[in-house]
Design an enzyme around this catalytic site. Sequence first.
Site, PDB file in Angstrom:
ATOM      1  N   ASP A  17       4.926  18.435 -20.913  1.00  0.00           N
ATOM      2  CA  ASP A  17       6.355  18.748 -20.941  1.00  0.00           C
ATOM      3  C   ASP A  17       6.662  19.984 -20.098  1.00  0.00           C
ATOM      4  O   ASP A  17       5.845  20.898 -20.004  1.00  0.00           O
ATOM      5  CB  ASP A  17       6.791  18.981 -22.394  1.00  0.00           C
ATOM      6  N   ASN A  65      12.118   7.453 -22.273  1.00  0.00           N
ATOM      7  CA  ASN A  65      12.397   8.009 -20.939  1.00  0.00           C
ATOM      8  C   ASN A  65      13.156   7.043 -20.026  1.00  0.00           C
ATOM      9  O   ASN A  65      13.724   7.458 -19.008  1.00  0.00           O
ATOM     10  CB  ASN A  65      11.102   8.440 -20.220  1.00  0.00           C
TER      11      ASN A  65
HETATM   12  C1  FPP Z   1       8.343  15.844 -19.297  1.00  0.00           C
HETATM   13  O1  FPP Z   1       8.970  16.895 -18.607  1.00  0.00           O
HETATM   14  C2  FPP Z   1       7.572  15.035 -18.383  1.00  0.00           C
HETATM   15  C3  FPP Z   1       7.807  13.711 -18.153  1.00  0.00           C
HETATM   16  C4  FPP Z   1       8.874  12.970 -18.834  1.00  0.00           C
HETATM   17  C5  FPP Z   1       7.029  12.949 -17.177  1.00  0.00           C
HETATM   18  C6  FPP Z   1       5.609  13.352 -16.990  1.00  0.00           C
HETATM   19  C7  FPP Z   1       5.247  12.972 -15.614  1.00  0.00           C
HETATM   20  C8  FPP Z   1       4.368  13.603 -14.824  1.00  0.00           C
HETATM   21  C9  FPP Z   1       3.561  14.728 -15.289  1.00  0.00           C
HETATM   22  C10 FPP Z   1       4.172  13.226 -13.377  1.00  0.00           C
HETATM   23  C11 FPP Z   1       3.815  11.809 -13.090  1.00  0.00           C
HETATM   24  C12 FPP Z   1       2.740  11.270 -13.954  1.00  0.00           C
HETATM   25  C13 FPP Z   1       1.504  10.877 -13.530  1.00  0.00           C
HETATM   26  C14 FPP Z   1       0.533  10.324 -14.491  1.00  0.00           C
HETATM   27  C15 FPP Z   1       1.080  10.976 -12.133  1.00  0.00           C
HETATM   28  P1  FPP Z   1      10.558  17.011 -18.667  1.00  0.00           P
HETATM   29  O2  FPP Z   1      11.098  16.331 -17.458  1.00  0.00           O
HETATM   30  O3  FPP Z   1      11.074  16.497 -19.958  1.00  0.00           O
HETATM   31  O4  FPP Z   1      10.719  18.566 -18.554  1.00  0.00           O
HETATM   32  P2  FPP Z   1      11.864  19.448 -19.234  1.00  0.00           P
HETATM   33  O5  FPP Z   1      11.641  19.378 -20.726  1.00  0.00           O
HETATM   34  O6  FPP Z   1      11.584  20.821 -18.682  1.00  0.00           O
HETATM   35  O7  FPP Z   1      13.177  18.900 -18.773  1.00  0.00           O
END
Ligand code: FPP
Length: 261
Positions: A17, A65
């Site tokens: 996250d 998501n």
């Molecule tokens: C949460 O951060 C993260 C995600 C919803 C996606 C995770 C994806 C990756 C790490 C990159 C692609 C994956 C792979 C396996 C290559 P958020 O967007 O909710 O962050 P925030 O809470 O700061 O808004």
Amino acid sequence: MLVEAKNLPSHVGIIMDGNGRWAQLRGAPRVQGHREGSKAVRNTVRAARRLGLKALTLYAFSEQNWARPGDEVDALMELLREFLVGERDEIVDNGIRLSAVGNLGRLPTLVRAVLDPLRRESEKNDQMTLTLALSYGGREEIATAARELARQVAAGKRKPEEVTEEALHSLMPSLAVGDPDLVIRTGGERRISNFLLYGLAYAELYFADVLWPDFGSPELHEAIASYQQRERRFGLVGKGGLPTSGPGDERRGASVTRIAI
Ligand code: FPP
């Protein structure tokens, strides 16, 4: 940070996250945070393999998501595809078995076209299982397993008394590598967000304030060192600081002395 070679968690799960906030702090679009997050995935997989973890499960995309803006979803799917293409050799050459759990039928063809062949190609690898939780939800996984048991009962293949904890467990793909021993969440929030719900029963939880793009080998080592300082009791009586043991050890083949309460 020193990590003991023995007493490693066998299965580590990570809720990655903080990508969006990482980008926001730099005045960049959210997608930039995901791109950096993708690099952190590469570093973390490498660090986990070098440490000798047997299973690493990454929460890459939740069932919830899909409700994010379309361009963010598209960018995440593209990053996933790029990751699978770019890491193919790292995975295959290092004996990593790539697995995926979740509602995979919802993934776009551009992802399935690289995911499925890599899963097949790596299925005999046994150094570490890297599981990507994609379009995944813990409640959905429990409901799917319950539905299957209900079908078996309706078809007369199973008695209602045979609807047991073990039967449910065996129908959960995310737990095929065993229950998670340690679940890490980055980004400062202290919640589970529908990740591995059934398997979490006795997992140790570790919350890190670092945003996911800044996570790497030192942060993974720190989380594991914290795990190694804890006493896992699994509902039993503690040993007052002696090395820990429990059902997870038995699954890993170690003999365990139990003290019943
Ligand atoms: C949460 O951060 C993260 C995600 C919803 C996606 C995770 C994806 C990756 C790490 C990159 C692609 C994956 C792979 C396996 C290559 P958020 O967007 O909710 O962050 P925030 O809470 O700061 O808004």
